[in-house]
Each structure stands twice: as structure tokens, then as C-alpha cells.
Design a protein around this motif. Structure first.
Motif, mmCIF file in Angstrom:
data_model
loop_
_atom_site.group_PDB
_atom_site.id
_atom_site.type_symbol
_atom_site.label_atom_id
_atom_site.label_comp_id
_atom_site.label_asym_id
_atom_site.label_seq_id
_atom_site.Cartn_x
_atom_site.Cartn_y
_atom_site.Cartn_z
ATOM 1 N N LEU A 367 0.826 -1.206 0.000
ATOM 2 C CA LEU A 367 0.000 0.000 0.000
ATOM 3 C C LEU A 367 0.859 1.254 0.000
ATOM 4 O O LEU A 367 0.581 2.219 -0.727
ATOM 5 C CB LEU A 367 -0.917 -0.016 1.227
ATOM 6 N N LEU A 368 1.924 1.255 0.807
ATOM 7 C CA LEU A 368 2.785 2.436 0.885
ATOM 8 C C LEU A 368 3.447 2.723 -0.460
ATOM 9 O O LEU A 368 3.439 3.873 -0.931
ATOM 10 C CB LEU A 368 3.845 2.218 1.959
ATOM 11 N N VAL A 369 4.007 1.710 -1.072
ATOM 12 C CA VAL A 369 4.684 1.911 -2.357
ATOM 13 C C VAL A 369 3.683 2.341 -3.421
ATOM 14 O O VAL A 369 3.958 3.235 -4.240
ATOM 15 C CB VAL A 369 5.424 0.626 -2.789
ATOM 16 N N GLN A 370 2.502 1.735 -3.412
ATOM 17 C CA GLN A 370 1.497 2.118 -4.400
ATOM 18 C C GLN A 370 1.018 3.543 -4.173
ATOM 19 O O GLN A 370 0.791 4.294 -5.138
ATOM 20 C CB GLN A 370 0.311 1.165 -4.356
ATOM 21 N N GLY A 383 3.877 8.079 -13.437
ATOM 22 C CA GLY A 383 3.761 7.308 -12.203
ATOM 23 C C GLY A 383 2.635 6.296 -12.232
ATOM 24 O O GLY A 383 2.595 5.378 -11.403
ATOM 25 N N ALA A 384 1.710 6.449 -13.187
ATOM 26 C CA ALA A 384 0.599 5.500 -13.291
ATOM 27 C C ALA A 384 1.056 4.131 -13.780
ATOM 28 O O ALA A 384 0.349 3.142 -13.576
ATOM 29 C CB ALA A 384 -0.478 6.049 -14.226
ATOM 30 N N TYR A 385 2.218 4.044 -14.445
ATOM 31 C CA TYR A 385 2.694 2.742 -14.913
ATOM 32 C C TYR A 385 2.926 1.788 -13.739
ATOM 33 O O TYR A 385 2.320 0.705 -13.687
ATOM 34 C CB TYR A 385 3.975 2.886 -15.742
ATOM 35 N N PRO A 386 3.787 2.132 -12.773
ATOM 36 C CA PRO A 386 3.942 1.218 -11.636
ATOM 37 C C PRO A 386 2.694 1.129 -10.774
ATOM 38 O O PRO A 386 2.385 0.067 -10.225
ATOM 39 C CB PRO A 386 5.122 1.811 -10.857
ATOM 40 N N ALA A 387 1.959 2.225 -10.640
ATOM 41 C CA ALA A 387 0.765 2.204 -9.790
ATOM 42 C C ALA A 387 -0.253 1.188 -10.289
ATOM 43 O O ALA A 387 -0.908 0.505 -9.491
ATOM 44 C CB ALA A 387 0.141 3.597 -9.737
ATOM 45 N N ALA A 388 -0.391 1.063 -11.595
ATOM 46 C CA ALA A 388 -1.355 0.114 -12.159
ATOM 47 C C ALA A 388 -0.939 -1.325 -11.878
ATOM 48 O O ALA A 388 -1.767 -2.161 -11.500
ATOM 49 C CB ALA A 388 -1.500 0.344 -13.660
ATOM 50 N N LEU A 389 0.332 -1.636 -12.060
ATOM 51 C CA LEU A 389 0.799 -3.000 -11.786
ATOM 52 C C LEU A 389 0.720 -3.337 -10.299
ATOM 53 O O LEU A 389 0.353 -4.458 -9.925
ATOM 54 C CB LEU A 389 2.234 -3.175 -12.277
ATOM 55 N N LEU A 390 1.066 -2.381 -9.456
ATOM 56 C CA LEU A 390 1.043 -2.626 -8.016
ATOM 57 C C LEU A 390 -0.375 -2.828 -7.494
ATOM 58 O O LEU A 390 -0.562 -3.380 -6.405
ATOM 59 C CB LEU A 390 1.707 -1.457 -7.282
ATOM 60 N N ALA A 391 -1.376 -2.392 -8.248
ATOM 61 C CA ALA A 391 -2.766 -2.576 -7.835
ATOM 62 C C ALA A 391 -3.243 -4.005 -8.038
ATOM 63 O O ALA A 391 -4.243 -4.421 -7.438
ATOM 64 C CB ALA A 391 -3.670 -1.612 -8.616
ATOM 65 N N ALA A 392 -2.547 -4.787 -8.872
ATOM 66 C CA ALA A 392 -3.049 -6.115 -9.257
ATOM 67 C C ALA A 392 -3.252 -7.061 -8.078
ATOM 68 O O ALA A 392 -4.306 -7.709 -7.981
ATOM 69 C CB ALA A 392 -2.121 -6.725 -10.306
ATOM 70 N N PRO A 393 -2.295 -7.219 -7.141
ATOM 71 C CA PRO A 393 -2.520 -8.182 -6.050
ATOM 72 C C PRO A 393 -3.729 -7.857 -5.178
ATOM 73 O O PRO A 393 -4.516 -8.752 -4.847
ATOM 74 C CB PRO A 393 -1.218 -8.098 -5.243
ATOM 75 N N VAL A 394 -3.889 -6.598 -4.808
ATOM 76 C CA VAL A 394 -5.008 -6.267 -3.918
ATOM 77 C C VAL A 394 -6.335 -6.354 -4.660
ATOM 78 O O VAL A 394 -7.359 -6.787 -4.096
ATOM 79 C CB VAL A 394 -4.802 -4.874 -3.279
ATOM 80 N N LEU A 395 -6.376 -5.993 -5.935
ATOM 81 C CA LEU A 395 -7.608 -6.142 -6.701
ATOM 82 C C LEU A 395 -7.941 -7.621 -6.911
ATOM 83 O O LEU A 395 -9.112 -8.002 -6.957
ATOM 84 C CB LEU A 395 -7.488 -5.423 -8.038
ATOM 85 N N ALA A 396 -6.908 -8.455 -7.002
ATOM 86 C CA ALA A 396 -7.149 -9.899 -7.093
ATOM 87 C C ALA A 396 -7.823 -10.408 -5.824
ATOM 88 O O ALA A 396 -8.691 -11.295 -5.879
ATOM 89 C CB ALA A 396 -5.830 -10.631 -7.323
ATOM 90 N N SER A 397 -7.446 -9.850 -4.679
ATOM 91 C CA SER A 397 -8.086 -10.276 -3.429
ATOM 92 C C SER A 397 -9.563 -9.900 -3.410
ATOM 93 O O SER A 397 -10.392 -10.618 -2.835
ATOM 94 C CB SER A 397 -7.363 -9.644 -2.231
ATOM 95 N N VAL A 398 -9.905 -8.792 -4.049
ATOM 96 C CA VAL A 398 -11.310 -8.389 -4.133
ATOM 97 C C VAL A 398 -12.093 -9.372 -5.001
ATOM 98 O O VAL A 398 -13.215 -9.770 -4.669
ATOM 99 C CB VAL A 398 -11.426 -6.958 -4.697
ATOM 100 N N VAL A 399 -11.508 -9.775 -6.116
ATOM 101 C CA VAL A 399 -12.174 -10.733 -7.004
ATOM 102 C C VAL A 399 -12.372 -12.066 -6.293
ATOM 103 O O VAL A 399 -13.452 -12.677 -6.377
ATOM 104 C CB VAL A 399 -11.346 -10.917 -8.294
ATOM 105 N N VAL A 400 -11.361 -12.526 -5.578
ATOM 106 C CA VAL A 400 -11.474 -13.791 -4.849
ATOM 107 C C VAL A 400 -12.576 -13.703 -3.791
ATOM 108 O O VAL A 400 -13.393 -14.631 -3.633
ATOM 109 C CB VAL A 400 -10.126 -14.156 -4.204
#
Length: 530
Positions: A367-370, A383-400
Motif C-alpha cells: 500500500l505504501l509503495v502504491q 507514475g501510473a505505470y507502476p501504480a497500475a501493476l502494483l494494484a493487481a494483487p489487492v484487486l485480485a483479493s477483491v475478485v477472490v
């Protein structure tokens, strides 16, 4: 051996291959003509050609640009595409080898990025997140645009290195992982400074763990110092350009190197603190180290406070302000900001909620890095390039989590996580009659330009790299911030006859190109009398 690694690797390669084939088929005409997506991709190929043709390893000057302009990149970014070209040219011929290299290299980086996202997702959320995180990362606009065929600029490599460093930080606290994090950070420093704030954030997280006397934190910190220090030595000995001592801090320069060395030195001094020191003492010393590094950067390396501060104010207004990834959310149109920051904002909000609920340290670090990446994106959209990739794990938890809550919840979770939907929605937000913004500064090269006698071409700024790639001519202007004089000449040409004549004499201009009002039409060519 971790049996999940082969699965994650196969999944990453499969996604990269499927999407890469689709992108390649879509862009095959442009790729076959080496009409690469971005001017930086074109210039990278020009630099690689010059190097393979005999230009010195340390000589990063583009000698056909503005009487010789040192480019702020390093050879490290050239190695991957150059190796592919060198390996394939004897079998395919030079042109086909270049086409294959510019197509394959970004897709290899794409596969590595997807693999690392899965590994990060496993660490912070468990194995159930890995596959879904890979899919979300594979469609995470705008990050995926830097991995499209033809994107041989350094952004894709920087993202891979950033993810590798984050994975090392999230893993067990050992000397080896600390050394790996430091080595990756130094490699990213050699490539470019765009991700430096994120790397510094991860390093500060490590210092915070040391200040709390966490188990293994001292060993990890020692590894970081060793890995980063060794990387800096390699940077200086192997990759330092010929023009090393210059008043720049926009890449691997003396000022940037000394600032990084000071940071590593400050971290190394903390290793002298005895293990018996209290948490309060450690916290004070860690804070003092950070303040000392900041003061050193401000006083001894002032160029590092504003790497692009040397850009002429006229250029900053009329050119740099219209470079898409350099715009802020204030200067960019609302639909553009929405497209760039949509999935990152969804990930950030979800990350806050996830950390508040679970209090898992891994989610907190992510969360801090994102959050820092999103702040950077608000200042510069890149800055949106890394921010978009860093969002993937937490958004995956929402889908699960939504799987057990019904089809509607699941559909909403996937919709919020699908980064490719945000630019589509942004297009729908754009009124058909909205102003088009500044006129484009580049167009197609006129037929036959390459066959004309060699000379200097004065053309719109963004057309410069293409002229270098496709013709033997020299140019005055190209979209690089160190080229104040040449770019100002391009902007001022056409004001009046006396100014035009003075510019032509000063730069030895033989040909002038201007872009017509019709979109897609070739530039208008004018040969000046000799």
C-alpha cells in the motif's frame, strides 16, 4: 524447491504470448516498417544501431542531433535489444532481426513482470491470488502499454526491476534478500531515475524495520548496503558515460552517483549501531540518516532537486507541458487522467481497506509503495505505470472475495479491476466537439527524403528521431530536455524572415520540414538555397 514457480512462469509466458501475438498482428504494418510507438523507442534503436556500427560504449552522444547531444540514457537499456539483433541478424538479415528484436524484447519483459506480480500476490495474499493477479496485471492500463511490441524504451525494464526489488523486500529478512534488493535498486538507478522515489520508499521501509529491531532486519540492511554499493561501483566502472562530470542529475551522472553513494553511506553507518540500542535510539538515528541524505542532496548535488529544471521556460510551456506522460492531473484533460489513474485509484482504495482489515505487514508495504506511485502520477502521469501493476494483487483479493457473494458482486469486482476498461470509459466521457488540444508536432516523413544529399534538417521536435532512423541526415530538434538550443530553434522558426535566416545560418540547415494541417499527411519539404 517452490513448485509454484513453474506454474507462475508458464502462466506469465502464456499471457504474454497470447496478448503479444494479438498486439503484433494488430501492429504488424508499423512493426515491419519499424514505425515504433514512441519517439524514445525510435531513438533507442538509433542509439543501438550507432553502437553496433562502432560508436564507443561510453559515448552516448547522438552526433547527428544538434551538433552532438549527449543522451541521458545508459547502455544497459541497449543490451537486450542489441543482443537479439546481433543473434538474429546472421539468420534473418539486419532489418528482419531489428523487427524481431523490437517485437520480442518488450514481450519478454512483460512475461517477467507478470511472473513477479504473481510472486508478490502469493507473498501478501496467498496462492489463490496469483492467477487472478496475473490476469489483472496483463490488462492493467496504462502499464501494459510499455510492454507492447516496439516499446524498447526503458520503462518496461524499470517496472520489472521495481517489482523484483519489492518482492525481495516482502520476503524473509535475510542478508541475501537484502543484497538482491540493493543490487536491483542499483540496476534501476543505472537504467534511469524515474522510479527513484519508489526505490527510496522501499529503502525507508527497510530502515523502519531496522529501527524496530525486527528479527533479521540488521542482516537485510547489511545486504542492501553491500548489493547497492557493489551496483554503484559497477555503474561507475562499466556504465559511466564519457561526459560524466556535468551539471545534470537526470540519469547516470556524477551528481546522481554521489547522491546515491551518500544514501548508501548513511545506511552503512547505521550498521555501526550496537544491537543493544533501544528502539528510540534507532528511530532517531534512522531519521537523522534520512535528513542527512536529504541535506546532502540539497547542498552538494542541487541538480538532483530538479532534474528537468534546466529546461527553458518557453520549451517547458510549449513542448514539455504537452508530453503526455509528463503532464500532471491538473494539466492533463480529465478523461486522460481518468484513463491513467482509474485502476491505480481502485487499487489504492482497496488497499487501504484491506490493510485496515487484515493489518498484514505485506499489504501495508504494498500500500505504501502504491500510494507513492499514485502521488507521483498526480504530478507526472508516468507514475501510473507502476501504480497500475502494483494494484493487481489487492484487486485480485477483491475478485477472490467476491466469488462467494454472487454474480453481480463478482462482475463489479472484475469491472473495477480491469484496467483496459478505464480508457474506454474515458473515450465515452470525451464530448465529440471537445477541443483537440495543441496541434500535433509530428507527421509522416516525405517520400524521397532519405535519397537527398546529406544535410541538416530542421523539423518539428517529435519528428527528429524518425529522421535519424530512416535517413542519413542530421537534425536540429528532438524531444529531449537537454536540447534547449535546438528545440528553441525549431519552435522559433517561421516567425519572420530575418529570424529564419539567422537560425538556418547558425545550424547549417539544408532542409526544412513542416507538418501540414491534414492529419497523417507527409511533411512539407523545402530545400534552402546553399
Amino acid at each position: 524447491m517452490d513448485r509454484s514457480r513453474p506454474l507462475d512462469l508458464v502462466r506469465a509466458l502464456g499471457l504474454a504470448l497470447v496478448l503479444g501475438l494479438a498486439w503484433t498482428v494488430r501492429d504488424r504494418a508499423n512493426l515491419s516498417a519499424l514505425a515504433l510507438p514512441d519517439t524514445d523507442d525510435v531513438m533507442r534503436l538509433v542509439q543501438i544501431r550507432d553502437w553496433l556500427a562502432g560508436q564507443a560504449w561510453r559515448d552516448l552522444t547522438q552526433h547527428r542531433l544538434a551538433d552532438g547531444l549527449p543522451i541521458h540514457w545508459t547502455r544497459l537499456g541497449d543490451l537486450g535489444p542489441a543482443a537479439l539483433i546481433g543473434a538474429l541478424a546472421p539468420w534473418l538479415g539486419r532489418h528482419a532481426a531489428e523487427v524481431a528484436a523490437v517485437t520480442a524484447w518488450p514481450l519478454l519483459l512483460f512475461a517477467l513482470a507478470l511472473f513477479l506480480v504473481q510472486r508478490i500476490a502469493r507473498v501478501v495474499g496467498g496462492p489463490a491470488l496469483a492467477g487472478i493477479a496475473a490476469v489483472i496485471a496483463a490488462i492493467a492500463y496504462p502499464a501494459t502499454t510499455v510492454f507492447a511490441p516496439g516499446r524498447i524504451d526503458h520503462h518496461g525494464l524499470q517496472l520489472v526491476l521495481l517489482l523484483a526489488g519489492l518482492l525481495a523486500l516482502l520476503g524473509p529478512a535475510t542478508l541475501g534478500r537484502g543484497a538482491w534488493q540493493g543490487a536491483v535498486a542499483a540496476t534501476g538507478f543505472i537504467v534511469g531515475l524515474e522510479t527513484a522515489p519508489l526505490v527510496l520508499t522501499m529503502a525507508a521501509t527497510l530502515l523502519w524495520r531496522w529501527s524496530r529491531a525486527e528479527q533479521g532486519a540488521r542482516a537485510r540492511l547489511a545486504g542492501l548496503v553491500l548489493g547497492a554499493g557493489a551496483g554503484l561501483i559497477v555503474a561507475r566502472v562499466v556504465f559511466a558515460p564519457t561526459l560524466w562530470v556535468q551539471p545534470w542529475c537526470d540519469g547516470l551522472t556524477a551528481q546522481a552517483w554521489h547522491a546515491a553513494a551518500a544514501g548508501i553511506g548513511g545506511a552503512a553507518l547505521l550498521l555501526l549501531v550496537p544491537e543493544s540500542a533501544s528502539r528510540r535510539t534507532r528511530t532517531v538515528l534512522a531519521a537523522a540518516s534520512l535528513v542527512g541524505m536529504a541535506l546532502f542532496a540539497a547542498l552538494a548535488t542541487p541538480g538532483c532537486l530538479a532534474p528537468y529544471g534546466g529546461v527553458d521556460p518557453v520549451l517547458a510551456t510549449r513542448w514539455l507541458a504537452h508530453v503526455g506522460e509528463a503532464q500532471s492531473i491538473r494539466s492533463a484533460p480529465l478523461p486522460t487522467s481518468f484513463a491513467y489513474l482509474g485502476v491505480a485509484a481502485a487499487g489504492l482504495l482497496t488497499g487501504v481497506r484491506r490493510f485496515h482489515r487484515d493489518r498484514h505487514e505485506g499489504w501495508g508495504v504494498l500500500l505504501l509503495v502504491q500510494a507513492v506511485a499514485v502521488v507521483i502520477a498526480c504530478v507526472q502521469l508516468r507514475g501510473a505505470y507502476p501504480a497500475a501493476l502494483l494494484a493487481a494483487p489487492v484487486l485480485a483479493s477483491v475478485v477472490v472475495a467476491a466469488r462467494d457473494r454472487g454474480a453481480i458482486r463478482l462482475a463489479l469486482a472484475w469491472t473495477a479491476s480491469a484496467g483496459m476498461l478505464y480508457p474506454i470509459a474515458a473515450q465515452a466521457m470525451t464530448p465529440p466537439t471537445s477541443p483537440a488540444g495543441p496541434a500535433p508536432t509530428a507527421c509522416a516523413l516525405p517520400p524521397g527524403l532519405a535519397r537527398l544529399p546529406r544535410g541538416v534538417v530542421l523539423a518539428p521536435i517529435d519528428l527528429g528521431p524518425r529522421i535519424l532512423l530512416d535517413t542519413p541526415h542530421g537534425i536540429v530538434a528532438a524531444p529531449y530536455h537537454r536540447n534547449n538550443a535546438g528545440n528553441l530553434a525549431a519552435l522559433r522558426y517561421g516567425q519572420d524572415a530575418d529570424t529564419d535566416a539567422a537560425i538556418a545560418r547558425a545550424w547549417g540547415v539544408r532542409y526544412v520540414l513542416t507538418c501540414p494541417a491534414t492529419a497523417g499527411a507527409p511533411a512539407l519539404l523545402k530545400a534552402l538555397p546553399r
